[in-house]
Design a protein around this motif. Sequence first.
Motif, PDB file in Angstrom:
ATOM      1  N   ASN A  55       0.817  -1.206   0.000  1.00  0.00           N
ATOM      2  CA  ASN A  55       0.000   0.000   0.000  1.00  0.00           C
ATOM      3  C   ASN A  55       0.859   1.267   0.000  1.00  0.00           C
ATOM      4  O   ASN A  55       2.041   1.239   0.339  1.00  0.00           O
ATOM      5  CB  ASN A  55      -1.028  -0.027   1.136  1.00  0.00           C
ATOM      6  CG  ASN A  55      -0.417   0.090   2.513  1.00  0.00           C
ATOM      7  OD1 ASN A  55       0.459   0.915   2.741  1.00  0.00           O
ATOM      8  ND2 ASN A  55      -0.878  -0.727   3.428  1.00  0.00           N
ATOM      9  N   LEU A  56       0.244   2.340  -0.400  1.00  0.00           N
ATOM     10  CA  LEU A  56       0.968   3.604  -0.553  1.00  0.00           C
ATOM     11  C   LEU A  56       1.548   4.097   0.765  1.00  0.00           C
ATOM     12  O   LEU A  56       2.630   4.684   0.787  1.00  0.00           O
ATOM     13  CB  LEU A  56       0.042   4.664  -1.164  1.00  0.00           C
ATOM     14  CG  LEU A  56      -0.478   4.339  -2.568  1.00  0.00           C
ATOM     15  CD1 LEU A  56      -1.493   5.391  -3.009  1.00  0.00           C
ATOM     16  CD2 LEU A  56       0.661   4.222  -3.557  1.00  0.00           C
ATOM     17  N   ALA A  57       0.869   3.815   1.871  1.00  0.00           N
ATOM     18  CA  ALA A  57       1.360   4.236   3.183  1.00  0.00           C
ATOM     19  C   ALA A  57       2.644   3.505   3.569  1.00  0.00           C
ATOM     20  O   ALA A  57       3.402   3.978   4.406  1.00  0.00           O
ATOM     21  CB  ALA A  57       0.287   4.001   4.249  1.00  0.00           C
ATOM     22  N   LYS A  76     -11.562  -5.944   1.071  1.00  0.00           N
ATOM     23  CA  LYS A  76     -11.972  -5.472   2.398  1.00  0.00           C
ATOM     24  C   LYS A  76     -11.130  -6.143   3.480  1.00  0.00           C
ATOM     25  O   LYS A  76     -10.672  -5.498   4.419  1.00  0.00           O
ATOM     26  CB  LYS A  76     -13.459  -5.759   2.616  1.00  0.00           C
ATOM     27  CG  LYS A  76     -13.997  -5.253   3.917  1.00  0.00           C
ATOM     28  CD  LYS A  76     -15.484  -5.512   4.015  1.00  0.00           C
ATOM     29  CE  LYS A  76     -16.019  -5.008   5.354  1.00  0.00           C
ATOM     30  NZ  LYS A  76     -17.463  -5.222   5.466  1.00  0.00           N
ATOM     31  N   ARG A  77     -10.911  -7.430   3.347  1.00  0.00           N
ATOM     32  CA  ARG A  77     -10.113  -8.182   4.316  1.00  0.00           C
ATOM     33  C   ARG A  77      -8.658  -7.670   4.346  1.00  0.00           C
ATOM     34  O   ARG A  77      -8.095  -7.445   5.416  1.00  0.00           O
ATOM     35  CB  ARG A  77     -10.153  -9.659   3.950  1.00  0.00           C
ATOM     36  CG  ARG A  77      -9.462 -10.550   4.924  1.00  0.00           C
ATOM     37  CD  ARG A  77      -9.710 -11.999   4.531  1.00  0.00           C
ATOM     38  NE  ARG A  77      -8.802 -12.858   5.268  1.00  0.00           N
ATOM     39  CZ  ARG A  77      -8.360 -14.013   4.841  1.00  0.00           C
ATOM     40  NH1 ARG A  77      -8.766 -14.493   3.692  1.00  0.00           N
ATOM     41  NH2 ARG A  77      -7.556 -14.740   5.566  1.00  0.00           N
ATOM     42  N   LYS A  78      -8.063  -7.471   3.183  1.00  0.00           N
ATOM     43  CA  LYS A  78      -6.678  -6.988   3.103  1.00  0.00           C
ATOM     44  C   LYS A  78      -6.572  -5.580   3.702  1.00  0.00           C
ATOM     45  O   LYS A  78      -5.630  -5.289   4.456  1.00  0.00           O
ATOM     46  CB  LYS A  78      -6.198  -6.985   1.656  1.00  0.00           C
ATOM     47  CG  LYS A  78      -4.758  -6.498   1.480  1.00  0.00           C
ATOM     48  CD  LYS A  78      -4.334  -6.582   0.032  1.00  0.00           C
ATOM     49  CE  LYS A  78      -2.913  -6.102  -0.168  1.00  0.00           C
ATOM     50  NZ  LYS A  78      -2.798  -4.659  -0.209  1.00  0.00           N
ATOM     51  N   ALA A  83      -4.911  -1.843   8.000  1.00  0.00           N
ATOM     52  CA  ALA A  83      -5.294  -0.782   8.939  1.00  0.00           C
ATOM     53  C   ALA A  83      -4.940  -1.160  10.372  1.00  0.00           C
ATOM     54  O   ALA A  83      -4.626  -0.289  11.186  1.00  0.00           O
ATOM     55  CB  ALA A  83      -6.785  -0.510   8.821  1.00  0.00           C
ATOM     56  N   ALA A  84      -4.963  -2.446  10.673  1.00  0.00           N
ATOM     57  CA  ALA A  84      -4.647  -2.903  12.022  1.00  0.00           C
ATOM     58  C   ALA A  84      -3.148  -2.869  12.307  1.00  0.00           C
ATOM     59  O   ALA A  84      -2.736  -2.888  13.466  1.00  0.00           O
ATOM     60  CB  ALA A  84      -5.185  -4.319  12.227  1.00  0.00           C
TER      61      ALA A  84
END
Length: 85
Positions: A55-57, A76-78, A83-84
């Motif tokens: 991901n970009l972050a 959604k799961r990924k 996020a966690a």
Amino acid sequence: MDGPPMAHNWDSSKRPTNPPNWKQLREHVITRARGQCEHQDGCTQRGTDVDHIVNLAQNGNHDLTNLQLLCPWHHKRKTAVEAAQ
């Protein structure tokens, strides 16, 4: 505010993280995947979401080698796992 949730049209997204050629990149990923989810578990569902593998972050980029097509469930799961972290 009551009423149905608003649908989001990612093709017209104004998010600053999307490069100017996002529509072409997205179309290329969908074509390359033949419209099927590319999750590593061998999912056979229709892919609808173009996802950044890294991901970009986490310093991912918009290169085609970092983009994959996922079904809504896998995306959604990924995203929840990322996020966690």
